[in-house]
Design an enzyme around this catalytic site. Structure first.
Site, short mmCIF file in Angstrom:
data_model
loop_
_atom_site.label_atom_id
_atom_site.label_comp_id
_atom_site.label_asym_id
_atom_site.label_seq_id
_atom_site.Cartn_x
_atom_site.Cartn_y
_atom_site.Cartn_z
CG ASN A 103 -1.76 1.24 1.33
OD1 ASN A 103 -2.69 1.44 0.55
ND2 ASN A 103 -1.44 2.10 2.30
CG ASP A 138 0.68 -3.89 6.11
OD1 ASP A 138 0.27 -4.28 7.21
OD2 ASP A 138 0.90 -2.69 5.84
CG HIS A 178 -6.41 0.76 4.27
ND1 HIS A 178 -7.49 1.58 4.49
CD2 HIS A 178 -6.27 -0.02 5.38
CE1 HIS A 178 -8.00 1.31 5.69
NE2 HIS A 178 -7.28 0.35 6.23
CD GLU A 184 -3.42 -5.28 8.55
OE1 GLU A 184 -3.39 -4.96 9.76
OE2 GLU A 184 -2.75 -4.70 7.68
#
Length: 559
Positions: free
Chosen positions: A167, A260, A264, A305
């Site tokens: 991200n 991770d 997002h 995640e």
């Protein structure tokens, strides 16, 4: 949500295809012989998606809930923070050779997979702000050290995945430093600049936090902090580069990647949270990433995640990720252990898995856990009560899928927020100095934690309790691959659920309380369970004629 009192007891179902066939038979039978036939058949799954088999049960007992197909479990996984795990060279910082030195320990525990928290170069202790996606943090060693770790792990039948931070990058990353030079820089559009995109400077992040940060006269997007500028995935060059990064590590020998902040990539602002296009674009990106990884290794394990509701997680499993960490389940299990009260985990997971299975065409694998590097440690969360910690572990390790342990959980390490307290050095020796103990951070939360060395010698230790539970999963594959179904128990402090795979039907029963419990398993029809397959305590368990006696804080698996 249905209440416990409203559910039918002892219910289990099979795969979607089998359920459709069973429903048709029931409709036909009802017109001739009434409702009695509903108790004559139980549908049970095999672990392969799209296959099912009917299982006969004794009269008076039938599982009838829908149980969705799921992919194969690859065993119990272990999340470890390299910096805190084991120090091989005496500099106080954990390293990759230290992990290699402790592979035999992990193998003895029963671990089949390791998740390495970030190992790339980074200016921070935690490593989630990466400065070079193609290198190893020099604090941890070299690429040669990492290769040795992978080779030695594979010799022991242990897979290894690494944290891949997709991200965002570090604000010290060469890409970002170039991007910040101005509109004409090569990497300008690799990041999101408010002035370039005509984004209002008053825009806030998904949680209402400031996400636009000043750099000279411009402002860039950094959802987590000013030190972690977000990459711009609308730019195809960024997407191509991150696919290239993932492929690099799979070619190097990694068995997969922990991704991770997966949701997002496109969920950056308050306005994007409820925007349907956010989910569409996230899904499209991760499918693109999956295709890139398949080109190198079609068996690569991708786990994300995705800290959100079931409806948000589901689309990520559609030809993209194999698993998403089950954050909702973590809370359910810890609350039950703390409060000594049964939960609705059977029906909750049943419903969740049905949705995930539909999204993934039966290919997803659940990833339950109790704690990780972002949440309070299990022992602290249950008030430092070892009995409650053991019951939480017993529930976790009888769940379907790939359970994840957080390093030190198996010896009862403690730690409450802030984050540094969750990531303290692993306690290897009683003197807190030898056997590779790291010293980069004080183990201030673990002054009373019994060391690994001491627990290995104690047959009643937390370590050996975890080792026993993990061994059950390998002796009985239905605990990993099988489906789950609710089973009603009148006792408030007793939790039960069915675990079924092929012709194997198990009943897991936990006494979550400090008092002895007498359980009538036949309360809703005669049950077929006549054998104690596994038990967590040596004495006090009795089973006869559907009547079960359980000592305090105990688990039994019946067959």
């Amino acid at each position: 949500m249905r209440s416990r009192s409203s559910k039918r007891a002892g219910r289990l179902a099979g795969l979607s295809l089998a359920l459709l066939l069973a429903s048709a038979l029931l409709l036909s039978a009802c017109s001739d012989s009434g409702a009695q036939d509903k108790q004559d058949q139980a549908v049970a799954p095999k672990t392969e998606a799209g296959n099912a088999a009917a299982v006969k049960e004794p009269e008076g007992f039938a599982f009838t809930d829908t149980m969705a197909p799921m992919g194969h479990s690859s065993g119990v996984w272990y999340e470890l923070f390299v910096r805190s795990f084991n120090d091989s060279n005496g500099d106080g910082v954990g390293d990759l050779n230290g992990v290699t030195n402790k592979l035999d320990y992990l193998q003895e525990l029963g671990i089949k997979g390791i998740w390495l928290m970030p190992i790339n170069p980074s200016p921070s202790y935690h490593g989630y702000d990466v400065t070079d996606q193609y290198a190893v943090n020099p604090d941890y060693g070299t690429l040669d050290d990492l290769k040795r770790l992978l080779d030695e792990a594979h010799k022991r039948g242990i897979k290894v995945i690494m944290d891949l931070v997709v991200n965002h990058t570090s604000s010290k990353h060469p890409w970002f430093l170039d991007s910040a030079k101005g509109k004409d820089s090569k990497h300008r559009d690799w990041y999101t600049w408010a002035e370039d995109k005509e984004i209002s400077l008053s825009s806030l992040g998904p949680s209402g936090q400031p996400v636009l940060h000043a750099s000279g006269k411009s402002h860039y997007l950094g959802m987590f902090s000013q030190d972690m500028p977000d990459l711009n995935f609308d730019n195809p060059e960024v997407r191509q580069e991150m696919v290239k990064v993932g492929q690099f590590w799979l070619k190097f020998g990694m068995d997969g990647l922990r991704l991770d902040a997966a949701k997002h990539i496109y969920e950056d602002f308050q306005s994007s949270v409820d925007d349907p296009q956010t989910s569409v674009k996230n899904k499209a990106w991760w499918q693109e990433f999956r295709q890139g990884m398949d080109a190198v290794n079609k068996d690569a394990y991708l786990i994300g995640e995705i800290w959100d509701s079931m409806s948000v997680v589901g689309p990520f499993l559609d030809h993209a990720l194999n698993s998403g960490f089950n954050f909702d389940l973590s809370k359910i299990l810890l609350d039950s252990a703390k409060n000594e009260r049964a939960n609705e985990v059977g029906s909750t997971l049943n419903r969740m898995f049905t949705y995930f299975s539909k999204q993934s065409a039966g290919a997803f694998v659940d990833a339950p856990f109790l704690s990780n590097h972002d949440g309070n440690r299990v022992m602290s969360e249950v008030g430092s009560d070892p009995n409650h910690a053991r019951m939480a572990a017993a529930m976790l390790l009888t769940m379907p899928g790939n359970p994840f342990l957080y390093y030190g959980e198996e010896v009862g390490m403690e730690g409450m927020k802030p984050d540094e307290r969750l990531r303290e050095p692993m306690i290897w020796a009683a003197d807190r100095k030898s056997d590779g103990q790291t010293t980069w951070e004080a183990a201030s939360s673990n002054g009373n934690t019994v060391s690994v060395a001491e627990q290995l010698k104690d047959p009643n230790s937390m370590f050996n309790f975890y080792k026993k539970l993990i061994s059950w999963r390998y002796e009985e594959p239905a605990l990993g691959d099988g489906g789950i179904a609710p089973f009603e128990i009148a006792n408030e402090g007793v939790l039960a659920y069915g675990r079924v795979s092929g012709d194997t039907t198990l009943l897991v029963v936990h006494n979550l309380t400090a008092t002895k419990q007498a359980v009538d398993l036949n309360a809703n029809g005669e049950v077929p369970f006549t054998k104690v397959r596994f038990q967590s305590v040596d004495e006090g368990i009795a089973l006869q004629g559907g009547q079960l006696e359980l000592p305090p804080y105990s688990t039994v698996i019946l067959q």
